[in-house]
Design a protein around this motif. Structure first.
Motif, PDB file in Angstrom:
ATOM      1  N   ALA A  38      26.404 -18.558  -1.625  1.00 12.73           N
ATOM      2  CA  ALA A  38      27.378 -18.907  -0.600  1.00 12.73           C
ATOM      3  C   ALA A  38      27.902 -20.448  -0.592  1.00 12.73           C
ATOM      4  CB  ALA A  38      26.670 -18.609   0.752  1.00 12.73           C
ATOM      5  N   CYS A  39      27.402 -21.358  -1.239  1.00 15.95           N
ATOM      6  CA  CYS A  39      27.795 -22.731  -1.365  1.00 15.95           C
ATOM      7  C   CYS A  39      28.252 -23.037  -2.685  1.00 15.95           C
ATOM      8  CB  CYS A  39      26.353 -23.561  -0.978  1.00 15.95           C
ATOM      9  SG  CYS A  39      25.685 -23.515   0.830  1.00 15.95           S
ATOM     10  N   GLU A  40      28.430 -21.934  -3.541  1.00 15.32           N
ATOM     11  CA  GLU A  40      28.933 -22.328  -5.016  1.00 15.32           C
ATOM     12  C   GLU A  40      30.259 -23.111  -4.850  1.00 15.32           C
ATOM     13  OE1 GLU A  40      26.429 -19.183  -8.111  1.00 15.32           O
ATOM     14  OE2 GLU A  40      28.614 -18.671  -7.235  1.00 15.32           O
ATOM     15  N   GLN A  41      30.574 -23.944  -5.793  1.00 17.28           N
ATOM     16  CA  GLN A  41      31.802 -24.470  -5.989  1.00 17.28           C
ATOM     17  C   GLN A  41      32.247 -25.213  -4.571  1.00 17.28           C
ATOM     18  OE1 GLN A  41      33.284 -24.860  -8.902  1.00 17.28           O
ATOM     19  NE2 GLN A  41      31.613 -23.747  -9.654  1.00 17.28           N
ATOM     20  N   ASN A  42      31.216 -25.558  -3.786  1.00 15.33           N
ATOM     21  CA  ASN A  42      31.410 -26.214  -2.496  1.00 15.33           C
ATOM     22  C   ASN A  42      32.317 -25.301  -1.290  1.00 15.33           C
ATOM     23  OD1 ASN A  42      30.059 -28.464  -1.667  1.00 15.33           O
ATOM     24  ND2 ASN A  42      31.802 -29.586  -1.275  1.00 15.33           N
ATOM     25  N   LEU A  43      32.108 -23.947  -1.546  1.00 14.35           N
ATOM     26  CA  LEU A  43      32.998 -23.050  -0.780  1.00 14.35           C
ATOM     27  C   LEU A  43      32.853 -23.136   0.549  1.00 14.35           C
ATOM     28  CD1 LEU A  43      33.021 -19.835  -3.091  1.00 14.35           C
ATOM     29  CD2 LEU A  43      34.829 -21.488  -2.769  1.00 14.35           C
ATOM     30  N   CYS A  44      31.513 -23.483   0.941  1.00 17.64           N
ATOM     31  CA  CYS A  44      30.906 -23.529   2.532  1.00 17.64           C
ATOM     32  C   CYS A  44      31.613 -24.862   3.058  1.00 17.64           C
ATOM     33  CB  CYS A  44      29.696 -23.690   2.371  1.00 17.64           C
ATOM     34  SG  CYS A  44      28.895 -25.102   1.463  1.00 17.64           S
ATOM     35  N   PRO A  53      33.157 -34.379   5.351  1.00 21.69           N
ATOM     36  CA  PRO A  53      32.167 -33.633   6.302  1.00 21.69           C
ATOM     37  C   PRO A  53      32.616 -32.077   6.161  1.00 21.69           C
ATOM     38  CG  PRO A  53      32.833 -35.552   7.249  1.00 21.69           C
ATOM     39  CD  PRO A  53      33.783 -35.525   6.164  1.00 21.69           C
ATOM     40  N   GLY A  54      31.706 -31.327   6.166  1.00 21.35           N
ATOM     41  CA  GLY A  54      31.932 -29.915   5.983  1.00 21.35           C
ATOM     42  C   GLY A  54      31.180 -28.937   7.270  1.00 21.35           C
ATOM     43  N   PRO A  55      31.574 -27.715   7.324  1.00 21.77           N
ATOM     44  CA  PRO A  55      30.747 -26.845   8.248  1.00 21.77           C
ATOM     45  C   PRO A  55      29.473 -26.417   7.627  1.00 21.77           C
ATOM     46  CG  PRO A  55      32.290 -25.598   7.050  1.00 21.77           C
ATOM     47  CD  PRO A  55      32.453 -26.960   6.345  1.00 21.77           C
TER      48      PRO A  55
END
Length: 297
Positions: A41-47, A56-58
């Motif tokens: 779910a977090c690969e390549q910072n997709l999240c 900052p991200g979600p």
């Protein structure tokens, strides 16, 4: 086949819990002594990334994703089901020095240690495999290759836990801050830092001993250049160091020559395009290439 003992498996978590109890954010390190890879779910910072990252991200992922940004002092998180598998596979614990209000000067060889003893105030030191970690009180931005064999680990970085070390910690000195300030970030609009010379062309004529295909090398170079150019505000020089080191490692098994100078010129040009002065860019890239090959620049 030999399996690690329960004590060996539990030690990284024990170290982590002890550090967390003293207010130090921690994370597990894999067998390669690096943070665990992001989950799907977090690969390549997709999240979107952790909220405590530069952008900052979600992401509220329960797994130890995003390297240093996942570091935590919360024992409930450290012992949670999502982190359990990582600790079972971990070979060491690491900590986020900036999150603990610390800066670590990572001295990678004997020459770097000798330089520090002549140039920096004494402070707590931790022996490493090849050199020493010098710990100072106070955070700052991290920067790689500030001089041969010297990295600065603080904000947006992690450090492997190798023990408490010896000596009293001194306040972060201006001499260490000045090392990172050598990398000027993006220049003001319209300002010209310097003009890069025309980048050399990488092809079979300069890489007669390379075992990789042209497509393989150019794909990796393109991805690395994109990473450097994405650092438009700060850190492009440090990123150039990392890209050069990564690319050089891909050629360690080649008989050579591999035309690494041509690759270096492209990385330098990318760093300069986002405002890194040419002398710093060339030093960072040269140190990246030399670190991968075991030489000091």
């Amino acid at each position: 086949m030999t399996h690690p003992s329960n004590e060996a498996r539990e030690r990284p978590l024990s170290d982590a819990l002890r550090l967390a109890a003293h207010g130090v954010p921690v994370l597990p390190l894999s067998r390669t002594k690096t943070p665990f890879k992001n989950c799907h779910a977090c690969e390549q910072n997709l999240c979107g990334g952790r909220p405590n990252m530069k952008q900052p991200g979600p992401c509220r992922c329960p797994h130890p994703c995003h390297a240093w940004a996942a570091a935590t002092k919360d024992p409930a998180v450290l012992t949670s089901r999502a982190w359990t598998l990582a600790w079972e596979q971990a070979t060491a614990a690491a900590y986020h020095p900036g999150g603990a209000w610390l800066t670590v000067v990572d001295l990678d060889d004997a020459d770097a240690v000798a330089w520090a003893r002549e140039s920096l105030p004494p402070t707590r030191t931790v022996p490493t495999t090849r050199g020493e970690h010098w710990l100072y009180l106070g955070p700052m931005r991290s920067a790689n290759a500030v001089r041969p064999g010297v990295d600065i680990k603080s904000r947006m970085s992690y450090v492997r836990w190798l023990g408490p070390g010896a000596g009293a910690m001194a306040p972060l000195p201006d001499a260490v801050r000045a090392l990172a300030e050598q990398e000027e970030t993006t220049s003001a609009p319209g300002e010209v830092v310097s003009s890069p010379r025309a980048a050399a062309v990488w092809d079979s004529s300069v890489a007669t001993g390379c075992r990789h295909t042209s497509q393989y090398v150019r794909t990796g170079l393109g991805r690395g250049v994109a990473k450097v150019r994405s650092h438009t505000e700060s850190g492009a020089g440090s990123q150039a160091f990392g890209v050069a080191r990564f690319l050089a490692k891909q050629h360690e098994q080649c008989p050579g020559p591999c035309g690494l100078d041509a690759l270096a010129d492209v990385i330098v040009a990318a760093a300069m395009s986002v405002g890194v002065p040419e002398p710093y860019a060339r030093r960072a890239v040269a140190n990246g290439l030399n670190t991968a090959s075991g030489r000091a620049a």
